[in-house]
Enzyme design. Sequence first.
Site, PDB file in Angstrom:
ATOM      1  CG  LEU A 107      41.381  36.838  43.467  1.00  0.00           C
ATOM      2  CD1 LEU A 107      41.974  36.393  42.131  1.00  0.00           C
ATOM      3  CD2 LEU A 107      42.168  38.012  44.015  1.00  0.00           C
TER       4      LEU A 107
ATOM      5  CG  HIS B 278      34.652  30.019  42.746  1.00  0.00           C
ATOM      6  ND1 HIS B 278      33.807  31.081  42.988  1.00  0.00           N
ATOM      7  CD2 HIS B 278      35.805  30.303  43.405  1.00  0.00           C
ATOM      8  CE1 HIS B 278      34.429  31.966  43.764  1.00  0.00           C
ATOM      9  NE2 HIS B 278      35.644  31.520  44.037  1.00  0.00           N
TER      10      HIS B 278
HETATM   11 ZN    ZN Z   1      37.035  32.359  45.252  1.00  0.00          ZN
END
Ligand code: ZN
Length: 162
Positions: A89, A134
């Site tokens: 995203l 992340h």
């Molecule tokens: Zn990601």
Amino acid sequence: MALRKLRFGDDKILRTKAKEVNNITPRILELLEDMSETMYKNDGIGLAAPQVGVLRRVITIDIGEGLIEVINPEIIEEKGKQTRVEGCLSLPKKSGYVERPEYIKVKGLNKQGEDVIYEATGLLAVVFCHEIDHLNGILFIDKALEVMEDEELEHNNESEIK
Ligand code: ZN
């Protein structure tokens, strides 16, 4: 509940290591609720707190089998290999093949502060790895065998992971 603003591309926060959660405060619970709302709204199947600008070790996942929310997730075991097309995203219009373990075991905490263990294979294992990366400032493009840009994507609509 509220939608949170996504961070994109070169935003420094995406490259910063997130901090462990020591106390599950109402603020952390609100973060989790907002993250799942933001993930669903954007048709994502996983989201990590740095993607909404919060440097805390918190992830949400839903690959269509129900919502998974994990605080301080950590991979404690992995086996095998698989390669899938990933997207993110925070990196719209990019995708790429990434090699990940076929099986992982993840430990962390649930919203009540209790220990939880998840065992995952296939797509779910990939999403866990992607979201935990992340938290360490790692993006899939760092690991991708090849990064494809939007134009190629239209011909190659295989990306399952956002
Ligand atoms: Zn990601």
